[in-house]
Design a protein around this motif. Structure first.
Motif, PDB file in Angstrom:
ATOM      1  N   TYR A   7      32.875 -47.552 -10.171  1.00 33.00           N
ATOM      2  CA  TYR A   7      32.215 -46.675 -11.324  1.00 33.00           C
ATOM      3  C   TYR A   7      33.253 -45.522 -11.215  1.00 33.00           C
ATOM      4  CZ  TYR A   7      28.871 -42.815 -12.238  1.00 33.00           C
ATOM      5  OH  TYR A   7      28.780 -42.066 -12.969  1.00 33.00           O
ATOM      6  N   ARG A   8      33.826 -45.273 -10.049  1.00 33.36           N
ATOM      7  CA  ARG A   8      34.749 -43.795 -10.596  1.00 33.36           C
ATOM      8  C   ARG A   8      35.960 -44.534 -11.957  1.00 33.36           C
ATOM      9  NH1 ARG A   8      37.110 -43.892  -5.872  1.00 33.36           N
ATOM     10  NH2 ARG A   8      34.889 -42.910  -4.704  1.00 33.36           N
ATOM     11  N   MET A   9      36.609 -45.825 -11.738  1.00 33.27           N
ATOM     12  CA  MET A   9      37.428 -46.467 -12.308  1.00 33.27           C
ATOM     13  C   MET A   9      36.850 -46.310 -13.425  1.00 33.27           C
ATOM     14  SD  MET A   9      38.744 -49.204 -10.685  1.00 33.27           S
ATOM     15  CE  MET A   9      40.019 -50.300 -11.188  1.00 33.27           C
ATOM     16  N   ALA A  10      36.022 -46.870 -13.968  1.00 35.54           N
ATOM     17  CA  ALA A  10      35.401 -47.060 -15.186  1.00 35.54           C
ATOM     18  C   ALA A  10      34.983 -44.359 -16.189  1.00 35.54           C
ATOM     19  CB  ALA A  10      33.849 -47.571 -15.472  1.00 35.54           C
ATOM     20  N   THR A  11      34.258 -44.028 -15.159  1.00 35.64           N
ATOM     21  CA  THR A  11      34.044 -42.938 -15.161  1.00 35.64           C
ATOM     22  C   THR A  11      35.604 -42.114 -15.702  1.00 35.64           C
ATOM     23  OG1 THR A  11      33.676 -41.995 -12.930  1.00 35.64           O
ATOM     24  CG2 THR A  11      31.730 -41.801 -14.309  1.00 35.64           C
ATOM     25  N   ASP A  12      36.356 -42.567 -14.060  1.00 41.14           N
ATOM     26  CA  ASP A  12      37.728 -41.491 -14.892  1.00 41.14           C
ATOM     27  C   ASP A  12      38.296 -42.258 -16.082  1.00 41.14           C
ATOM     28  OD1 ASP A  12      37.326 -40.469 -12.957  1.00 41.14           O
ATOM     29  OD2 ASP A  12      39.115 -41.194 -11.537  1.00 41.14           O
ATOM     30  N   PHE A  13      38.306 -43.928 -16.815  1.00 42.62           N
ATOM     31  CA  PHE A  13      38.397 -43.981 -17.994  1.00 42.62           C
ATOM     32  C   PHE A  13      38.069 -43.590 -19.266  1.00 42.62           C
ATOM     33  CE2 PHE A  13      38.889 -47.159 -21.511  1.00 42.62           C
ATOM     34  CZ  PHE A  13      39.922 -47.378 -21.455  1.00 42.62           C
ATOM     35  N   VAL A  14      37.346 -43.163 -19.312  1.00 39.49           N
ATOM     36  CA  VAL A  14      35.929 -42.662 -20.020  1.00 39.49           C
ATOM     37  C   VAL A  14      36.141 -41.110 -20.566  1.00 39.49           C
ATOM     38  CG1 VAL A  14      33.726 -42.081 -21.008  1.00 39.49           C
ATOM     39  CG2 VAL A  14      34.081 -44.251 -19.703  1.00 39.49           C
ATOM     40  N   GLU A  15      36.575 -40.757 -19.132  1.00 41.80           N
ATOM     41  CA  GLU A  15      37.033 -39.207 -19.029  1.00 41.80           C
ATOM     42  C   GLU A  15      38.313 -39.083 -19.998  1.00 41.80           C
ATOM     43  OE1 GLU A  15      35.796 -36.991 -15.140  1.00 41.80           O
ATOM     44  OE2 GLU A  15      34.330 -38.074 -16.045  1.00 41.80           O
ATOM     45  N   GLU A  16      39.140 -39.440 -19.226  1.00 39.37           N
ATOM     46  CA  GLU A  16      40.409 -39.212 -19.847  1.00 39.37           C
ATOM     47  C   GLU A  16      40.477 -39.456 -20.887  1.00 39.37           C
ATOM     48  OE1 GLU A  16      43.173 -41.031 -16.788  1.00 39.37           O
ATOM     49  OE2 GLU A  16      42.120 -39.848 -15.538  1.00 39.37           O
ATOM     50  N   GLY A  17      40.046 -40.947 -21.619  1.00 40.06           N
ATOM     51  CA  GLY A  17      40.276 -41.463 -23.497  1.00 40.06           C
ATOM     52  C   GLY A  17      41.277 -42.473 -23.395  1.00 40.06           C
ATOM     53  N   ASP A  18      41.540 -43.188 -24.300  1.00 37.02           N
ATOM     54  CA  ASP A  18      42.237 -44.353 -24.348  1.00 37.02           C
ATOM     55  C   ASP A  18      43.396 -43.801 -24.046  1.00 37.02           C
ATOM     56  OD1 ASP A  18      40.733 -46.459 -26.743  1.00 37.02           O
ATOM     57  OD2 ASP A  18      39.995 -45.568 -24.894  1.00 37.02           O
ATOM     58  N   ALA A  19      44.508 -44.804 -23.438  1.00 33.18           N
ATOM     59  CA  ALA A  19      46.562 -45.154 -23.313  1.00 33.18           C
ATOM     60  C   ALA A  19      46.776 -44.802 -23.720  1.00 33.18           C
ATOM     61  CB  ALA A  19      46.211 -44.848 -21.564  1.00 33.18           C
ATOM     62  N   ARG A  20      47.471 -45.250 -23.632  1.00 34.29           N
ATOM     63  CA  ARG A  20      49.067 -45.728 -24.067  1.00 34.29           C
ATOM     64  C   ARG A  20      49.248 -46.725 -24.722  1.00 34.29           C
ATOM     65  NH1 ARG A  20      52.162 -49.990 -22.459  1.00 34.29           N
ATOM     66  NH2 ARG A  20      51.370 -49.391 -19.944  1.00 34.29           N
ATOM     67  N   VAL A  21      49.814 -46.693 -26.390  1.00 32.18           N
ATOM     68  CA  VAL A  21      49.286 -48.020 -27.441  1.00 32.18           C
ATOM     69  C   VAL A  21      50.335 -49.468 -27.766  1.00 32.18           C
ATOM     70  CG1 VAL A  21      47.633 -47.095 -28.380  1.00 32.18           C
ATOM     71  CG2 VAL A  21      49.867 -46.643 -29.113  1.00 32.18           C
ATOM     72  N   GLU A  22      51.506 -48.340 -27.355  1.00 30.47           N
ATOM     73  CA  GLU A  22      52.737 -49.505 -27.593  1.00 30.47           C
ATOM     74  C   GLU A  22      52.946 -51.011 -26.514  1.00 30.47           C
ATOM     75  OE1 GLU A  22      55.424 -46.235 -25.102  1.00 30.47           O
ATOM     76  OE2 GLU A  22      53.641 -46.664 -26.522  1.00 30.47           O
ATOM     77  N   ARG A  23      52.866 -51.687 -26.500  1.00 26.61           N
ATOM     78  CA  ARG A  23      52.506 -52.792 -24.852  1.00 26.61           C
ATOM     79  C   ARG A  23      53.670 -52.990 -24.521  1.00 26.61           C
ATOM     80  NH1 ARG A  23      47.310 -55.863 -25.405  1.00 26.61           N
ATOM     81  NH2 ARG A  23      48.778 -57.736 -24.533  1.00 26.61           N
ATOM     82  N   ARG A  24      53.933 -53.520 -23.211  1.00 24.59           N
ATOM     83  CA  ARG A  24      55.111 -53.537 -22.157  1.00 24.59           C
ATOM     84  C   ARG A  24      54.882 -54.467 -21.638  1.00 24.59           C
ATOM     85  NH1 ARG A  24      55.476 -47.602 -19.623  1.00 24.59           N
ATOM     86  NH2 ARG A  24      55.258 -46.777 -21.983  1.00 24.59           N
ATOM     87  N   ASP A  25      55.975 -55.709 -20.909  1.00 27.03           N
ATOM     88  CA  ASP A  25      55.985 -56.320 -20.705  1.00 27.03           C
ATOM     89  C   ASP A  25      55.156 -56.443 -19.304  1.00 27.03           C
ATOM     90  OD1 ASP A  25      57.641 -57.892 -22.247  1.00 27.03           O
ATOM     91  OD2 ASP A  25      59.542 -57.708 -19.948  1.00 27.03           O
TER      92      ASP A  25
END
Ligand code: ANZ
Ligand code: ZN
Length: 833
Positions: A651-669
């Motif tokens: 639950y915390r992982m989901a709420t944190d993610f939603v609150e912090e918004g989308d992260a990085r967009v460029e792809r890494r290995d």
């Protein structure tokens, strides 16, 4: 905004949404839904941990199948008739009906609190006339088909209450807490102490009464042989049924009776049978027969009792007594049997140890090679002959002890010197008096209960016409109002009792026996298909399309009776033309026990942990993740806490993610690595759900959660990958923890329901080898947990993979090995073979 997961609120909300959207209703036009069924509960008033586990399993599996796109039939009902309701009514000054209704209300609420997804529009209650009328209707069809008999049988009798007692109403005097069995009609109290009446404490006697039987023995052979094909059933359950049915190969031997006519009875010229057939498993011992014995209920005994007072007295006393107290008593008769091979004259006894309904109800006594025969011969001074020479130790003295093993024939005429295994066949082939035969230990099913809270048997007794069935138009024969009385309340209901004969219109009495509640549960699975059908117990076409039950889950206390009766009913219904299928259940899961401090969790031991204490979702998740469904496990506060924490974490992982918004967009290995791990987890969890290994699915989910957390902390996750990871977790956990599943789904998606979502698919194909590898790794973890072997190297891994049924059974076997040995690799090898 707090990121605390308030389970009570979350549960209530999603339960409301599911109900509003009617998400568990099965589409009536479904072509062939997956039928998932948990054994319906007896209406005892409260759910116990066994129920919770049982229904958590069927619920998780139903939800998984639904997400896979199946139509799912997952119904629930109430096994509502039975003795405990009557006891409760007696003790609490209420009536069984009100008490049962109150129990149902409470239990349904408990099931709903747990969030189990049932199609409640199909709810059935066996004590309602709408249900039990079909018990009566089916009884009549079986009666017409010759599958119902009315016969004398010994029952428990309380001389003080002047009533018949069900086995569960007979208690041990020492045992204060003797509880009636769950099903109300279970096993007899074990009889070491004094068996007394549950109400008045008077010692219980035996009595002969006419009783109703279903002749399940007509199906003994099919019930036995069919077990081989039930590949979806646990071997253990199949073996228990096999033993219960007890197929025995042997021979039937006909003994001529010497014609006799005198003061002590008539045979041959008189009424008695001129021959007596015996069944033996060892025809090779026929030369060692020194007497013949028939059961007290045998035709010969009945005929002799007419004029022989000794026989009559013996028959009377034995039949009123508990079979266990009869011992090796017997009475010699004036009859004589002729040995079919030697022509010798053998004395004939009536003996209580010979059972009326086993084999032919008569035996040839071979004291030298059969323990019971030996005891009887010693008691009655009969000759003991040795006709099998135990090779190697011919010192064996059969006078002191029967020799029951194989050997070489002696004292057997032309067959002397033959090995005993082969000799039986030869002897049978050579003589007309002997014939190959098979018998079964299975007895007919006594369905009569002399008590109130059950289905009235739809028959009347007329002085002129005898027993007459109640016409179909008059069904249901409804129960009269309950009266508190010492005997059977149906006997006391005089108005109800008096009726007219459907045949002659004269005065008649209703049958006052009710049916064993196992009748109700023998076909309830069919009623769920069309619960409101008004002109038949079930819809035959629908049954042909929708059956069998794809997965049936329940406790192993039902390994014999319920499951055998259900199989019998299905076969009988097929023969009546009402069904195509002859076996009701494809896959059977026999769930293990929930232990608490090493003891079975049960209300009588006061150790049931109330589900509410931890929140329903935690309980579900815990009972599923603790062990394989068929394994016992221990209820410990620590582990329960683990299930709770997992929910908080996700639950915390989901709420944190939603609150912090989308992260990085460029792809890494390492994004690709995580993406691949997500795929592999999907593939593995799918496989685990397919095989009911929820505990391992939970481990996979937990590990993916751990990986995603590290991924996020490492240098900020790629938005798409991380989001897909979280959505995957939401979907994968939804079958086991549906409220959490919805909550996560909603947070991440903002629309739709997890319960209606599609099962996730890997983005890139996961190779079979990789998947197998992963499953093996999990198996090794299971095994290590149990065996505590520090290291199992590559070689053993391979062997574990090839072992039959290695996944779960291997772990189980290893645990046994570990208990006796030191859990070394050599043990592992021998188990794996
Ligand atoms: C003769 C004989 C000789 C038997 C011998 C056994 C050994 P078990 O004992 O479980 O293998 N039997 C048959 N009908 C019976 C009845 N109605 N009541 C009591 N006993 C009965 O079961 C098979 C044996 O049970 C049968 O084989 C018979 O005894 C006995 F050396 O017949 B035998
Ligand atoms: Zn009549």
């Amino acid at each position: 905004m707090t990121s605390h997961y308030d389970h009570a609120q979350v549960q209530e909300f999603w339960q409301y949404v599911w109900e509003r959207d009617d998400v568990y209703a099965l589409d009536a036009d479904a072509a062939d839904p997956t039928y998932v069924l948990g054994m319906f509960p007896y209406t005892s008033g409260t759910l116990h941990m066994g129920h919770v586990r049982n229904y958590a399993i069927t619920d998780a599996y139903s939800r998984y199948r639904r997400m896979q796109g199946d139509d799912v039939l997952h119904p629930m009902g109430w096994d509502a008739f039975g003795l405990p309701a009557e006891n409760a009514a007696f003790e609490r000054k209420t009536d069984p009906e009100s008490w049962t209704q109150a129990c149902i209300r409470r239990m349904r609420e408990e099931l709903e609190t747990m969030g189990f997804g049932y199609d409640w529009s199909r709810e059935i209650t066996t004590s309602e006339p709408d249900y039990y009328r079909w018990n009566q209707w089916l009884f009549k069809r079986l009666y017409e088909a010759g599958l119902v008999e009315y016969e004398a049988a010994a029952v428990n009798w309380c001389p003080d209450c002047e009533t018949v007692l069900a086995d569960a109403q007979v208690v041990e005097r020492e045992d204060e807490h003797s509880e009636p069995s769950d099903q109300g009609s279970g096993e007899a109290a074990s009889s070491d102490g004094t068996r007394v009446c549950w109400r008045c404490d008077t010692p219980v006697g035996r009595r002969e009464l006419d009783q109703w039987f279903f002749t399940i023995t007509d199906y003994a052979e099919e019930l036995h042989d069919g077990l081989d094909d039930l590949e979806g059933w646990p071997d253990g359950v199949r073996e228990i049924q096999r033993n219960w049915i007890g197929r025995q190969e042997g021979a039937r031997i006909t003994f001529e009776m010497e014609a006799y006519s005198g003061d002590r009875g008539d045979i041959g010229d008189g009424d008695g049978p001129e021959t007596v057939d015996v069944f033996t498993t060892r025809p090779e011992t026929v030369y060692g027969a020194t007497y013949l014995a028939v059961s007290p209920g045998h035709d010969l005994a009945r005929a002799l009792a007419e004029s022989d007072d000794d026989v009559a007295d013996y028959v009377d006393t034995v039949r009123e007594r508990d079979p266990e107290s009869v011992g090796f008593s017997g009475v010699e008769t004036d009859a004589t049997a002729i040995h079919p091979l030697t022509g010798a004259e053998l004395p004939v006894y009536v003996a209580g140890y010979v059972l009326e309904d086993v084999g032919t109800g008569a035996v040839m006594g071979v004291p030298g090679h059969n323990e019971r025969g030996h005891s009887f011969a010693r008691e009655h001074d009969l000759p003991i002959e040795r006709v099998i020479d135990p090779e190697g130790s011919d010192e064996q003295d059969v006078e002191t002890e029967a020799y029951t093993g194989d050997g070489v024939l002696e004292g057997s005429g032309e067959y002397d010197g033959l090995a005993s295994e082969a000799a039986g066949d030869r002897i049978v082939a050579d003589h007309d008096a002997l014939e190959d035969d098979v018998t079964y230990r299975l007895r007919d099913w006594l369905i009569s209960r002399q008590r109130y809270w059950g289905t009235p048997i739809p028959m009347v007794h007329c002085d002129d016409c005898g027993r007459v069935p109640v016409p179909d138009e008059e069904l249901p024969v409804e129960l009269p109002e309950f009266v508190r009385t010492t005997g059977n309340p149906l006997d006391a209901a005089e108005e109800w009792n008096e009726t007219t004969c459907p045949d002659c219109g004269g005065p008649a009495r209703r049958e006052t026996d009710t049916m064993d509640t196992f009748v109700d549960s023998s076909w309830y699975y069919l009623r769920f298909l069309s619960p409101d059908l008004a002109d038949a117990p079930f819809d035959t076409d629908l049954a042909d399309d929708w059956l069998p039950i794809d997965v049936y889950v329940g406790g192993d206390e039902h390994a014999i009776l319920h499951l055998l009766y259900t199989r019998f009913f299905t076969k009988a219904l097929a023969d009546l033309g009402l069904l195509e299928r002859r076996e009701p259940i494809r896959e059977l899961l026999s769930q293990g026990t929930v232990l608490y401090d090493g003891e079975k969790m049960s209300s009588s031991k006061g150790n049931v942990v109330a589900p509410e204490e931890y929140g329903a979702e935690t309980t579900r998740l815990f009972v599923l993740s603790a062990a394989h469904p068929e394994q016992d496990f221990e209820w410990t506060a620590n582990n329960v806490r683990g299930a709770y924490d997992l929910q908080q974490t996700l639950y915390r992982m989901a709420t944190d993610f939603v609150e912090e918004g989308d992260a990085r967009v460029e792809r890494r290995d390492h994004d690709d690595y995580v993406a691949r791990e997500i795929d592999r987890t999907i593939a593995a969890v799918t496989e685990e759900y397919e095989r009911f290994r929820f505990h391992r699915a939970a481990t996979e989910i937990q590990e993916l959660a751990r990986l995603l957390r590290r991924y996020r902390e490492y240098d900020g996750p790629h938005g798409d990958v991380y989001r897909r990871g979280l959505l995957t977790l939401a979907a994968l956990i939804a079958p086991m923890a549906p409220h959490l599943g919805e909550e996560l789904w909603n947070k991440l998606r903002g629309e739709g329901l997890a319960v209606e979502a599609d099962w996730p698919e890997p983005e890139r194909e996961v190779s079979a080898v990789q998947l197998e590898r992963r499953l093996v790794d999990r198996t090794l973890e299971d095994v290590r947990d149990i065996v505590d072997v520090a290291a199992i190297d590559e070689a053993e891994r391979i062997e574990l993979v090839v072992a039959p049924d290695w996944k779960y059974r291997t772990a189980e076997l290893l645990s046994q090995t570990a208990a006796t040995g030191d859990g070394t690799v050599s043990d592992v090898d021998s188990v794996v073979e």
